[in-house]
Structures are given as C-alpha cells and as structure tokens.
Design a protein around this motif. Structure first.
Motif, PDB file in Angstrom:
ATOM      1  N   THR A  33       0.893  -1.267  -0.157  1.00  0.00           N
ATOM      2  CA  THR A  33       0.123   0.120   0.077  1.00  0.00           C
ATOM      3  C   THR A  33       0.783   1.198   0.023  1.00  0.00           C
ATOM      4  OG1 THR A  33      -0.034   0.306   2.507  1.00  0.00           O
ATOM      5  CG2 THR A  33      -1.655  -1.335   1.259  1.00  0.00           C
ATOM      6  N   ASP A  34       0.292   2.370   0.091  1.00  0.00           N
ATOM      7  CA  ASP A  34       1.230   3.577  -0.055  1.00  0.00           C
ATOM      8  C   ASP A  34       1.828   3.628   1.276  1.00  0.00           C
ATOM      9  OD1 ASP A  34      -0.079   4.556  -2.156  1.00  0.00           O
ATOM     10  OD2 ASP A  34      -1.366   5.698  -1.388  1.00  0.00           O
ATOM     11  N   ASN A  35       1.601   2.939   2.400  1.00  0.00           N
ATOM     12  CA  ASN A  35       2.334   3.042   3.508  1.00  0.00           C
ATOM     13  C   ASN A  35       2.939   1.948   4.060  1.00  0.00           C
ATOM     14  OD1 ASN A  35       1.644   5.889   4.099  1.00  0.00           O
ATOM     15  ND2 ASN A  35      -0.380   5.369   4.789  1.00  0.00           N
ATOM     16  N   THR A  36       2.896   0.747   2.919  1.00  0.00           N
ATOM     17  CA  THR A  36       3.579  -0.520   3.612  1.00  0.00           C
ATOM     18  C   THR A  36       4.340  -1.148   2.500  1.00  0.00           C
ATOM     19  OG1 THR A  36       1.560  -1.337   5.036  1.00  0.00           O
ATOM     20  CG2 THR A  36       3.118  -2.880   4.393  1.00  0.00           C
ATOM     21  N   VAL A  37       5.719  -1.209   2.999  1.00  0.00           N
ATOM     22  CA  VAL A  37       6.515  -2.044   2.077  1.00  0.00           C
ATOM     23  C   VAL A  37       6.636  -3.429   2.206  1.00  0.00           C
ATOM     24  CG1 VAL A  37       7.877   0.100   0.964  1.00  0.00           C
ATOM     25  CG2 VAL A  37       8.426  -1.215   3.402  1.00  0.00           C
ATOM     26  N   LEU A  38       7.182  -4.244   1.405  1.00  0.00           N
ATOM     27  CA  LEU A  38       7.353  -5.646   1.793  1.00  0.00           C
ATOM     28  C   LEU A  38       8.750  -5.929   0.710  1.00  0.00           C
ATOM     29  CD1 LEU A  38       6.395  -8.603   2.272  1.00  0.00           C
ATOM     30  CD2 LEU A  38       5.381  -8.692  -0.357  1.00  0.00           C
ATOM     31  N   THR A  39       9.407  -6.702   1.530  1.00  0.00           N
ATOM     32  CA  THR A  39      10.747  -7.253   1.021  1.00  0.00           C
ATOM     33  C   THR A  39      10.859  -8.654   1.211  1.00  0.00           C
ATOM     34  OG1 THR A  39      11.909  -5.139   1.733  1.00  0.00           O
ATOM     35  CG2 THR A  39      13.170  -6.797   1.024  1.00  0.00           C
ATOM     36  N   LEU A  40      10.905  -9.118  -0.004  1.00  0.00           N
ATOM     37  CA  LEU A  40      11.158 -10.908   0.046  1.00  0.00           C
ATOM     38  C   LEU A  40      12.420 -11.081  -0.403  1.00  0.00           C
ATOM     39  CD1 LEU A  40       7.901 -11.901  -1.533  1.00  0.00           C
ATOM     40  CD2 LEU A  40       8.360 -11.715   0.982  1.00  0.00           C
ATOM     41  N   THR A  41      13.301 -12.029   0.199  1.00  0.00           N
ATOM     42  CA  THR A  41      14.762 -12.335  -0.173  1.00  0.00           C
ATOM     43  C   THR A  41      15.008 -13.909  -0.035  1.00  0.00           C
ATOM     44  OG1 THR A  41      15.658 -10.237   0.801  1.00  0.00           O
ATOM     45  CG2 THR A  41      17.159 -12.065   0.190  1.00  0.00           C
ATOM     46  N   GLY A  42      15.404 -14.549  -1.071  1.00  0.00           N
ATOM     47  CA  GLY A  42      15.809 -15.710  -1.069  1.00  0.00           C
ATOM     48  C   GLY A  42      17.034 -16.117  -1.571  1.00  0.00           C
ATOM     49  N   SER A  43      17.737 -17.157  -1.038  1.00  0.00           N
ATOM     50  CA  SER A  43      19.094 -17.351  -1.457  1.00  0.00           C
ATOM     51  C   SER A  43      19.443 -18.614  -1.251  1.00  0.00           C
ATOM     52  CB  SER A  43      20.342 -16.311  -0.802  1.00  0.00           C
ATOM     53  OG  SER A  43      20.162 -16.392   0.483  1.00  0.00           O
ATOM     54  N   THR A  44      20.403 -19.344  -1.965  1.00  0.00           N
ATOM     55  CA  THR A  44      21.033 -20.610  -1.552  1.00  0.00           C
ATOM     56  C   THR A  44      22.608 -20.623  -1.897  1.00  0.00           C
ATOM     57  OG1 THR A  44      20.686 -22.854  -1.896  1.00  0.00           O
ATOM     58  CG2 THR A  44      20.678 -21.420  -4.059  1.00  0.00           C
ATOM     59  N   PHE A  45      23.184 -21.283  -1.137  1.00  0.00           N
ATOM     60  CA  PHE A  45      24.677 -21.514  -1.151  1.00  0.00           C
ATOM     61  C   PHE A  45      25.190 -22.859  -0.861  1.00  0.00           C
ATOM     62  CE2 PHE A  45      27.833 -21.731   2.517  1.00  0.00           C
ATOM     63  CZ  PHE A  45      28.952 -21.335   1.850  1.00  0.00           C
ATOM     64  N   TRP A  46      26.161 -23.175  -1.683  1.00  0.00           N
ATOM     65  CA  TRP A  46      27.089 -24.415  -1.397  1.00  0.00           C
ATOM     66  C   TRP A  46      28.551 -24.205  -1.582  1.00  0.00           C
ATOM     67  CZ3 TRP A  46      30.078 -26.765  -4.946  1.00  0.00           C
ATOM     68  CH2 TRP A  46      30.517 -28.258  -4.615  1.00  0.00           C
ATOM     69  N   SER A  47      29.186 -24.905  -0.992  1.00  0.00           N
ATOM     70  CA  SER A  47      30.683 -24.788  -1.033  1.00  0.00           C
ATOM     71  C   SER A  47      31.376 -26.197  -0.606  1.00  0.00           C
ATOM     72  CB  SER A  47      31.148 -23.615  -0.114  1.00  0.00           C
ATOM     73  OG  SER A  47      32.529 -23.293  -0.134  1.00  0.00           O
ATOM     74  N   ARG A  48      32.390 -26.323  -1.370  1.00  0.00           N
ATOM     75  CA  ARG A  48      33.100 -27.622  -1.008  1.00  0.00           C
ATOM     76  C   ARG A  48      34.804 -27.310  -1.308  1.00  0.00           C
ATOM     77  NH1 ARG A  48      36.175 -31.988  -2.314  1.00  0.00           N
ATOM     78  NH2 ARG A  48      35.609 -33.711  -1.406  1.00  0.00           N
ATOM     79  N   TRP A  49      35.876 -27.785  -0.454  1.00  0.00           N
ATOM     80  CA  TRP A  49      37.192 -27.309  -0.517  1.00  0.00           C
ATOM     81  C   TRP A  49      37.723 -28.716   0.162  1.00  0.00           C
ATOM     82  CZ3 TRP A  49      33.485 -25.634   3.077  1.00  0.00           C
ATOM     83  CH2 TRP A  49      33.876 -25.838   4.423  1.00  0.00           C
TER      84      TRP A  49
END
Length: 752
Positions: free
Chosen positions: A302-318
C-alpha cells in the motif's frame, strides 16, 4: 479559580492561532532506483527545525506559518539539494524529492544530536570509498576487526576484535538484513558465523556497533555487532568475470527483473548469482568451489506498507592443508605452504528465506515484522594434533550437523513529544528456534572412515526475547537512549550414543539494561557515554551438563568517547572502553569437552580518523589497543591466549570523476601472547593490499592485489601440542596457517 480561568482564556486565544497553520509532508527517493531513502536529514532553514526520513523515506513538519521556506536535504554520498516551498494557511503541502548519488564530501558532513553517529558515520564513509574485494573483506569495514582463515576458503574466518579472540563468532553478533548468521550450539564452535553466502557486490551498507549497548541486539553482543544490508534494487544489471593466480576464477551476475516499469509502480526485483573456483597457493591444491544464488523483491503493498522478500542458496566444498607446526617447516620437512595431513577439508550449504514488512500508520507508528527460515548443512574434517592420540591412523576428526533455523523479529515504534522533549519509543519482540539434527564429533581416517564417535545427538534450542527502547531528544544538544531487554532460553539435547537415547533439558533467562548519553556541542563535536549489559549463550551440551546453572554469562561494558571534526574535511572518532565478563563454561567442539573460562576484563582505546586530502583522495587510519586479562589467575599467568593487544589498519582511497577508483591499504597486528604466561608468542604481521578500477559507460576493468610486497606472514597461529609420525614424544609449539602470498586478480564488468 482565577488561575484556572487565565489558563482557559490563554488556551482559547491559542486555538485560532494554530487553526490557520499549514504543514509540509515529504517523501525522499534515490533518484537512480526510486527507492525511498531512510535517515535523510531534512532542515527547514531559518527555523531551527530538523527532521529525518523514516523507513518509507517520509518526513513531516507541522504548525508552519504561511510563508516561503527553504528545505535542505542531505545524505551521505548524495548531492545536497535545496528546494523553496510556499506554505499556505490550513493546507498540507506534499513534496516529493529525488536525491542523486555523488562523490563523498566530508566537508558537508555535520554531527547532529538528532541521530547520534558514533561509529555509524565512519561506517557510512568507508562503505562508499573502499572497493570490496571478496565476502570476507566486508567484516574488515569494522575498525579494529581482524579476520584469519585457517582451514581453506570455505570455513568461516577466525575473528579478532577488542582484545577478543572471537573464534568464529562467539562474542560478536552477525546478521544479514536482520537474519542471524551466528549458529548456536554448532558442531565446530559456539556462535559459528559463516558469511560466505553473501555476494559482495550485493552489499549496500555495513552497520555496526562495538559493545553491548543496543536493546535490539541480543545473543553474542559483547564485543559488538555487525549487520550487513543487501541492495534493495539494482541501478543497472551487470555481468562480472574475474581471473587470477593459483587457478582462481569467479563469475558473478546481477539482473534487474522489472526495469523502469517496475520502478514506476514502486517495485524492484533482481536475481544475482556467483560461482568461484580456486586451487589457492598451498602445495596441495584446494579444489575450492562455491555457488551462490540470490533473489530479492522490494515493493509497496500500500502507500504506507513496503514488502521485502529475499531468497538465497549457497553451496561450497574445499580441501585444506590445515595448521602446520613450526618444527616441520623449520626442519625442511615441508614447505611454508605445505601440509602434514592434506586430507583435511569440508563442505557446507545454506538456503535462506527472509520476509520483511514495514508500515507507517496515520498516527506515525512504525511497525516492522520479519520472519526468516534457513536450512544449513556442515561437514568439516580437521587434524590439529596429527598422531598424538592415534599413532597408527592419525587424529583426524569430523564435525557434522544438519540444521533448520527459523525465527521472527518485530517492533512497533512511535515518535511523540512531552513539552519540548521528543521521544521515540520502540517495543520489540524476537524469537529464534534451532533444530540441529545428528550433530556429532567423530574420529575419522582419510575423510571416509569413521573410527569412533565421540559425540552424537540432536539439539532443540529456543530463544525468545522482549525489549523496550527509548530514544529521548531532551534538547537540541542532549540525547539519551535507554533500553531494557529480557532473553529466555530453553535447551534440549538428545544423546544418540546412549541406548536407549537420553534427552536432557534446561532453561534460563537474563535481563540486560542499556543506558547511553550523547551531547552535541555543535555540528563539529559530540561526546558520548555508552553503558550496557550483554551476554553470550553457551552450547546446549554445556547447558544441560550444568543443569542450567551459569549458562548465560553476563558482560558489562562502557565506552566514553567523542566524534569530532577538527578540520572541515576530517572526522575523528575516539573512545576509552571497558568490558567485564562473568564466569562461563566453554564447549570445545574440537575435543568434545567442557572447559571453565573464568572471569575476564578487557580495556583499551579505539581511534578512527577519516580525512579528505583532495577532492578525489581520501585517507583513513584505525588504531586499537587492548589489555585483556583473566581475573582468576595470578599476574604473569593471566594473559588471554591469542587476544590482540594492538592493531592498526589504514590506507588511501581514490574516487575520480573520470571513473578511476581504487585503494592501497595496510593492516598490522602486533605480536601477542599465545599462552597464558606469554612464554609462547604469536608473531605479528604487516600486509599491504592494492585495488584499482576504471569505469566507462558500460564497462569496468579492475586489478586486485593481495599482499602487494609478497610478505611471508602467518595468518593464524595456535600454541598446540602435537606429535608427528616418527616422533617419540609430543611437542607443544606454534602451529600456523600461512598467509596469502602476492596474489593478483583482474576483473571485467559489463553494465546493461
């Protein structure tokens, strides 16, 4: 009766005076992304009235007489802007303003009591000036904070700050967009914090504070806290390729998904990804692989409400060469970059979902809600003692876990006035639940054979908290911040090595008050006094063993300091600090045992200076001293092993209008004790780094050099007892991980 009558008459005469006054309501946006800008300073010139924009970029001035006003906007790294407005009686004027990015001008930075700066001003300058080379460089934005890698590029770095060897995060609270990074009751160590799931190019800001002084920061906030903020929107899409020595390659891309049409609808979305590979500089190739994928949406519900959506994935091998003993290198048995057990290494992954809303109501309440979820896997193979315990198979260990982490952060705040005093009251609630499955420590061989399980079980840990924070603007010079926080923990551990399995539980709570004072003499000088109580929780396996006693050791801290502009283009931050920590029980993940930590005291001096030498040339230096001591030991045997006692970082940064940017930097850690009587020393180091970038309309070419002068240095050092294959008796001495030699890398970025 006569007094009451006079008051009534006065009130009636004031009603028509205010009835015809006007008001100004405004919204400030980033001119490039059309995202709302928070914490913009808005000055109504000639009236002495100042405001700051909220989370939606909004501000408001009420009770304005009909007249012409000049409104001035300022925000770090944005061009100052002044707008003339005409306020009319009985009208509410709405003003929308865009600010455009610009070079930082320290001469325009002022020190205000409206929002006490402390270290935040330093942070804002640094993140705009210093090129970020990789994800671990981000933590070095905190003055006095040092990191060290000692088990390959995929393991979380060892952290040092304010006289602490923080291990991998035991006494520093790390978050990304408010989502916790520290892992409680971790297989390797309490508070283990791996930031490698963050793509460096996606970082917008680094907020931090040293000490336990903020009510909204809970567990692990003793030495301080750091919150990384990722970009809400991309100014441009990009693709970046990097290549360097030691078979090092990296590709990263960020794609704006909605473009200008989305911005016109107050919506932004992007997708970013990263792939890294390196064999590194060790004699045994590291075979390091890492993949990151991240997506983010930010828009108005709405004019007075903000929405933030974040998705992430991570993989590591060493693979890793681990720590090597001085005697093996000095005798010529192995080289400086060699290994005793080259089968060390590991793998890890983390998938995150983060949802945030922010609402500003008609009565000026700011309501924030956040829910988050992470699935995390970790497996690490190490060998610190070689053949000390098992002369035949060696002492390699495996630490492993699988975790589901979920939680909530919420707050409601409102600004209000009591006479001439302005208050901002915030009430917050936080919740975190960790389910750790099959967490274990085992004796292994060649990373494929389990010889013996030392620890094996399941953990269920809950942390719920409430806090109240009051920001009080007493006068235009004096600000007071008071806070109170309560945390409750419930810990459960099921031992799967018992037959039948045994579940134990314990619970405990802790109250943490905070009180801070800021006095601003003028726009060039501010004094501050910070005081507060913090804590760090202990591993669940310690908590249940202690039946819940002494499992939330308190930390009491104070900072006395100043922020000053001695010259128009110089900012100086200095503080005297003190931190006292209560008795604690420490779970040593590498050995599966509990060790008492005892009471400790740390005190020291921090100094940070930022100076704009020329229009495009900036200098910075940070100095930190510390005197860390154990209070339960006698003098001469009360040193805290590996705790830094003097560190310094600094450099020159260049930002030219023709697109040429870069920096040359140094970092210095002085010699420090490696054991409690200082009979064994961890040798200090002085290392330089260089970075240059040249940007054209669509292309940016970069050169990055670590260890510019090819210094031979030891990045991490430990006083460890070990035995090599053919040794009859064990030896206790420094074991180290070699630091990066001269390492050059080039990059090409295309913007579109």
């Amino acid at each position: 009766m006569r007094s009451i009558l006079l008051i009534a008459v006065f009130a009636l005469t004031m009603i028509p005076a205010y009835a015809h006054l006007g008001s100004l309501f405004g919204i400030v946006h980033n001119g490039n992304t059309q995202m709302p800008l928070q914490d913009v300073t808005v000055v109504l010139k000639g009236t002495g009235r100042v405001a700051q924009t909220n989370v939606l970029g909004q501000y408001q001035f009420d009770n304005l007489a009909a007249a012409e006003y000049i409104v001035e906007f300022s925000h770090l790294s944005f061009k100052k802007r002044s707008i003339t407005v005409q306020i009319k009686d009985d009208e509410r004027m709405v003003l929308r303003t865009d600010l455009m990015t610009s070079q930082i001008e320290l001469g325009e930075v002022t020190i205000s009591s409206l929002e006490p700066h402390d270290h935040q001003l330093i942070s804002g300058v640094d993140i705009k000036l210093r090129p970020i080379n990789n994800s671990q460089e981000v933590l070095r934005m905190v003055p006095g904070l040092f990191i060290g890698q000692h088990a390959g590029g995929g393991k979380a770095e060892q952290i040092f700050l304010r006289g602490f060897d923080l291990d991998h995060g035991t006494d520093i609270n790390l978050t990304v967009d408010g989502m916790p990074v520290n892992m409680v009751s971790h297989a390797h160590g309490q508070g283990y914090a791996d930031l490698h799931f963050v793509i460096p190019e996606m970082i917008k800001a680094v907020d931090f504070k040293k000490g336990p002084y903020h009510a909204d920061k809970g567990n692990f906030t003793t030495a301080g806290w750091v919150n990384l903020k990722t970009q809400d929107a991309l100014e441009q899409s990009f693709v970046k390729l990097e290549a360097g020595q030691f078979d090092t390659f990296r590709a990263v891309a960020g794609i704006d998904l909605l473009g200008q049409k989305g911005r016109d609808r107050n919506q932004n979305a992007y997708l970013a990804s990263e792939y890294s590979f390196s064999n590194s500089y060790f004699d045994h190739p590291q075979h390091f692989n890492r993949v990151n994928v991240m997506g983010k949406y930010h828009g108005h519900l709405t004019d007075n409400t903000v929405l933030t959506l974040t998705g992430s994935t991570f993989w590591s091998r060493w693979d890793a060469s681990g720590q090597i003993p001085d005697r093996a290198y000095e005798s010529g048995m192995i080289g400086f970059f060699g290994a005793i057990d080259p089968t060390e290494g590991g793998s890890t992954s983390r998938t995150n979902f983060n949802a945030e809303t922010a609402t500003v109501t008609s009565r000026n309440f700011v309501i924030k809600n956040q829910v988050f979820y992470s699935h995390y896997d970790f497996e690490l193979f190490s060998n610190f003692t070689f053949f000390l315990e098992d002369p035949i198979n060696g002492d390699q260990i495996r630490q492993k876990e699988s975790r589901d982490l979920m939680g909530y952060n919420g707050s409601i705040s409102q600004q209000h006035k009591v006479g001439s005093t302005q208050w901002t009251t915030t009430l917050g609630a936080q919740f975190r639940q960790d389910f750790v499955h099959h967490i274990g420590l085992a004796h292994t061989k060649n990373r494929n054979s389990i010889l013996e399980r030392y620890k094996y079980g399941n953990i269920n840990e809950m942390n719920a908290a409430l806090y109240l924070d009051e920001q009080i603007q007493v006068t235009n010079r004096l600000a007071i911040n008071a806070g109170l926080r309560y945390d409750y923990f419930n810990n459960q551990y099921t031992d799967l090595l018992e037959d039948p399995s045994v579940r134990k539980s314990a619970s405990e709570g802790i109250l943490s008050p905070k009180l801070n004072f800021y006095y601003t003499f003028n726009p060039k000088l501010q004094l501050f006094l910070n005081t507060g109580k913090g804590f760090h929780s202990n591993d669940t396996r310690v908590v249940v063993a202690q039946n819940g006693r002494q499992i939330l050791p308190a930390a009491y801290g104070s900072d006395l300091g100043l922020v000053v502009k001695p010259f128009p283009k110089m900012i100086l931050n200095a503080s005297l600090w003190y931190l006292w920590m209560a008795q604690e029980f420490v779970y040593v993940g590498d050995a599966g045992v509990v060790e008492p930590g005892g009471k400790t005291r740390r005190q020291g001096i921090d100094l940070s200076i930022r100076y704009q030498i020329l229009k495009s040339l900036y200098a910075d230096v940070d100095l930190s001293t510390a005197k860390p001591r154990a209070l339960s030991a006698e003098a001469g045997s009360n040193y805290l092993p590996l705790a830094p006692i003097f560190t310094s970082t600094g450099g020159l940064s260049l930002q030219m209008k023709n697109g040429l940017t870069g920096s040359v930097r140094y970092r210095y850690m002085a010699q420090r004790p490696a054991n409690d009587d200082y009979s064994v020393k961890a040798i200090g180091y002085f290392v330089n780094d260089l970075q240059l970038n040249k940007q054209w309309d669509r292309y940016t070419v970069g050169l990055s050099i670590q260890n510019l002068f090819n210094t031979k240095w030891k990045e991490t050092q430990f006083d460890t007892e070990s035995r090599l294959k053919n040794e009859a008796e064990p030896v206790s001495e420094i074991h180290f991980t070699p630091g990066t030699p001269f390492f050059a890398k080039v990059s090409v970025m295309y913007h579109f």
